[in-house]
Design a protein around this motif. Structure first.
Motif, PDB file in Angstrom:
ATOM      1  N   TRP A 177      38.315  13.252  22.903  1.00 55.19           N
ATOM      2  CA  TRP A 177      37.270  14.271  22.846  1.00 55.19           C
ATOM      3  C   TRP A 177      36.103  13.695  22.034  1.00 55.19           C
ATOM      4  O   TRP A 177      36.116  13.701  20.806  1.00 55.19           O
ATOM      5  CB  TRP A 177      37.812  15.541  22.192  1.00 55.19           C
TER       6      TRP A 177
ATOM      7  N   PRO B 231      42.900  27.574  20.203  1.00 58.20           N
ATOM      8  CA  PRO B 231      42.437  26.324  19.580  1.00 58.20           C
ATOM      9  C   PRO B 231      43.498  25.720  18.666  1.00 58.20           C
ATOM     10  O   PRO B 231      44.427  26.404  18.212  1.00 58.20           O
ATOM     11  CB  PRO B 231      41.211  26.780  18.779  1.00 58.20           C
TER      12      PRO B 231
ATOM     13  N   THR C 260      44.590  18.326  16.683  1.00 57.89           N
ATOM     14  CA  THR C 260      43.807  18.114  17.892  1.00 57.89           C
ATOM     15  C   THR C 260      44.462  18.691  19.135  1.00 57.89           C
ATOM     16  O   THR C 260      43.887  18.611  20.228  1.00 57.89           O
ATOM     17  CB  THR C 260      43.569  16.608  18.137  1.00 57.89           C
ATOM     18  N   ARG C 261      45.641  19.272  18.995  1.00 57.27           N
ATOM     19  CA  ARG C 261      46.347  19.810  20.161  1.00 57.27           C
ATOM     20  C   ARG C 261      46.341  21.337  20.127  1.00 57.27           C
ATOM     21  O   ARG C 261      46.566  21.942  19.074  1.00 57.27           O
ATOM     22  CB  ARG C 261      47.795  19.298  20.208  1.00 57.27           C
ATOM     23  N   ASP C 262      46.094  21.928  21.286  1.00 61.06           N
ATOM     24  CA  ASP C 262      46.082  23.381  21.384  1.00 61.06           C
ATOM     25  C   ASP C 262      47.446  23.975  21.058  1.00 61.06           C
ATOM     26  O   ASP C 262      48.478  23.304  21.160  1.00 61.06           O
ATOM     27  CB  ASP C 262      45.680  23.805  22.792  1.00 61.06           C
TER      28      ASP C 262
ATOM     29  N   ASP D  23      35.201  18.643  25.655  1.00 61.27           N
ATOM     30  CA  ASP D  23      36.038  19.652  25.007  1.00 61.27           C
ATOM     31  C   ASP D  23      37.049  20.191  26.015  1.00 61.27           C
ATOM     32  O   ASP D  23      37.293  21.388  26.084  1.00 61.27           O
ATOM     33  CB  ASP D  23      35.170  20.780  24.455  1.00 61.27           C
TER      34      ASP D  23
ATOM     35  N   TYR E 204      40.077  21.379  27.131  1.00 64.24           N
ATOM     36  CA  TYR E 204      41.202  21.974  26.410  1.00 64.24           C
ATOM     37  C   TYR E 204      41.682  23.235  27.134  1.00 64.24           C
ATOM     38  O   TYR E 204      40.918  23.889  27.851  1.00 64.24           O
ATOM     39  CB  TYR E 204      40.763  22.400  25.008  1.00 64.24           C
TER      40      TYR E 204
ATOM     41  N   HIS F 263      42.227  25.957  25.575  1.00 63.38           N
ATOM     42  CA  HIS F 263      41.560  27.119  24.981  1.00 63.38           C
ATOM     43  C   HIS F 263      40.174  27.361  25.589  1.00 63.38           C
ATOM     44  O   HIS F 263      39.577  28.408  25.357  1.00 63.38           O
ATOM     45  CB  HIS F 263      41.495  27.014  23.450  1.00 63.38           C
TER      46      HIS F 263
ATOM     47  N   ALA G 253      42.028  13.390  27.666  1.00 63.94           N
ATOM     48  CA  ALA G 253      42.094  14.815  27.312  1.00 63.94           C
ATOM     49  C   ALA G 253      42.783  15.598  28.418  1.00 63.94           C
ATOM     50  O   ALA G 253      43.579  16.510  28.155  1.00 63.94           O
ATOM     51  CB  ALA G 253      40.691  15.363  27.066  1.00 63.94           C
TER      52      ALA G 253
ATOM     53  N   TYR H 139      46.488  15.213  28.138  1.00 64.43           N
ATOM     54  CA  TYR H 139      47.088  16.108  27.140  1.00 64.43           C
ATOM     55  C   TYR H 139      47.206  17.533  27.682  1.00 64.43           C
ATOM     56  O   TYR H 139      48.165  18.248  27.377  1.00 64.43           O
ATOM     57  CB  TYR H 139      46.274  16.094  25.848  1.00 64.43           C
ATOM     58  N   LEU H 140      46.213  17.955  28.490  1.00 61.34           N
ATOM     59  CA  LEU H 140      46.304  19.272  29.113  1.00 61.34           C
ATOM     60  C   LEU H 140      47.506  19.326  30.060  1.00 61.34           C
ATOM     61  O   LEU H 140      48.254  20.310  30.066  1.00 61.34           O
ATOM     62  CB  LEU H 140      45.015  19.593  29.871  1.00 61.34           C
TER      63      LEU H 140
ATOM     64  N   ASP I  37      50.557  19.792  28.070  1.00 62.21           N
ATOM     65  CA  ASP I  37      50.713  21.189  27.641  1.00 62.21           C
ATOM     66  C   ASP I  37      51.244  22.048  28.783  1.00 62.21           C
ATOM     67  O   ASP I  37      52.150  22.871  28.583  1.00 62.21           O
ATOM     68  CB  ASP I  37      49.369  21.747  27.157  1.00 62.21           C
TER      69      ASP I  37
END
Length: 431
Positions: free
Chosen positions: A177, A293, A300-302, A338, A340, A342, A381, A384-385, A388
């Motif tokens: 990010w 967030p 850094t992780r939701d 950004d 993410y 969130h 990023a 990582y999503l 999740d």
């Protein structure tokens, strides 16, 4: 919120967290009486310009916030707290960051909206650093030693005076990010004009939400006799932790139309306070935020609501929509910065809307080496999503499509930046 009177009376003895905001001009010595237990100290919103030389007596302190004070130098005594993990000095008047102030244990450092002109090379000793917030300063360069912070995942350097984007940033293994708009090297995009909506044709109803860059409200738009419920965003006009509101507005306009984006109707004109704003389609009430967030712990992780789960169908629809949106953005030279959960809205069917362009940056697609690297930072990023999403689905290890999605996640998170796939490839795999 606590009070100085409570602190001085002793009723806070044994407290783990303390928050004082009473226009204090000096550090209350009574805080040291909490040294055996205090882990979080928030002194934001005071008139402090120094911390006591024996500040290190707070041996258990993990989190310190001193935003909106009058510090001109980041205090060197920060290095004396062995467990200090998160430090925030947003919106002071800090000009100097001494090498001695950089506690090597730091994982999250916030210096947004100050007057910092340079960072010392010793920042490279902060090997745990994951999140570094430097937007709204006077930095003309970054120390090469920052590249030694191999755990750095989020970096905000918008609204500084950088003449160029350091190329070594683009090979950092975990950087996912990165926001860099509002610097001297940035190219101003040729934003296509959109329809203007006169402020007098809008009837404000109520506030829907507020972010760092602006306030979103529900309104009714009287469009030539036709009345339509819309959302409007009025930008505050100040530097945020992510960047400049003008860049956000230009990115929203340039992003264009996509089923996975909130549609922009027009740009507000004739605002009584001359503020800038956008009129957008109103998001249906059955949409909700996919995630929340990052917490202090996750950094850094939701984080997600307890018990939240997704079906395999929902996971695939969300992943496919975000990939398609990201492919469109990068085809236009826009880095969202950004990406993410969130900032992702979904409904029960998995229909997805992606938003919040507060950190968005424009880059030159024609300069291929940099363009490829920037896109692949954002691909990380996205990886990582995916991680999740898979973690929220009980079928992640049995569903064939999700097993393939897990392999794609691993490709997106490759430590060698240029070995990651681009969004066009990812989009083709998922559609």
């Amino acid at each position: 919120m606590n009070t100085l009177k409570q602190l001085q009376s002793g009723v806070l003895k044994g407290a783990v967290s303390l928050k004082l905001s009473e226009g204090l001009s000096h550090f209350p010595p009574e805080i040291f009486e909490l040294a055996d237990t205090l882990e979080t100290l928030d002194l934001s919103g005071n008139k402090l310009n120094a911390l006591p030389p024996d500040f290190g007596r707070l041996k258990k302190l993990k989190i310190l916030f001193c935003s909106d004070n009058q510090f001109t130098v980041l205090p060197a005594v920060l290095a004396d707290c062995p467990l200090l993990d998160i430090v925030g000095f947003k919106a002071n008047i800090i000009e100097m960051v001494p090498a001695a102030s950089l506690n090597p244990n730091l994982r999250w450092l916030i210096l947004t909206n100050n007057r910092v002109m340079a960072l010392p090379a010793q920042i490279g000793n902060c090997s745990r650093m994951q999140k570094l917030m430097l937007a709204g300063n006077l930095l003309s360069e970054l120390p090469r030693e920052l590249s030694q912070c191999s755990n750095l995942a989020l970096l905000r350097i918008s609204a500084n005076r950088l003449n160029k984007l350091p190329q070594w940033l683009l090979s950092m293994p975990r950087l996912s990010w990165l926001a860099f708009s509002g610097n001297l090297f940035n190219e101003k995009p040729a934003v296509q004009p959109i329809a203007l909506v006169d402020w007098s044709h809008l009837e404000l109803k109520h506030v829907l939400g507020e972010g760092a860059s602006g306030i979103i409200s529900k309104a009714t738009w009287n469009n030539g006799g036709e009345r339509k419920d819309v959302a409007i965003k009025i930008f505050k006009g100040a530097v945020t932790s992510d960047g400049l509101p003008d860049d956000e507005m230009n990115a929203c306009i340039t992003a264009g139309s996509h089923p996975g984006l909130v549609q922009v109707i027009g740009q507000i004109s004739a605002h009584p306070a001359r503020k800038k704003g956008l009129v957008m389609e109103l998001i249906p009430s059955n949409f909700f935020n996919l995630g929340n967030p990052p917490s202090f712990e996750s950094c850094t992780r939701d984080v997600f609501k307890q018990g939240m789960s997704l079906t395999a169908t929902q996971v695939h629809k969300i992943a496919a929509t975000i990939a398609s949106v990201a492919a469109q953005l990068h085809s236009k030279g826009i880095m969202h910065a950004d990406l993410y959960a969130h900032n992702t809205l979904i409904n029960d069917e998995g229909t997805t809307l992606f938003g919040d362009f507060g950190a968005a940056c424009f880059y030159n697609r024609a300069y291929t080496p940099t363009a490829n690297a920037l896109e692949r930072l954002e691909v990380s990023a996205y990886g990582y999503l995916l991680d999740d999403l898979l973690g929220l689905c009980n079928d992640a290890k049995s569903d064939k499509d999700l097993i393939r999605l897990a392999r794609l996640r691993d490709e997106c998170l490759a430590t060698e930046v240029l070995l990651r796939p681009g969004f066009e490839y990812i989009n083709d795999q998922l559609q």
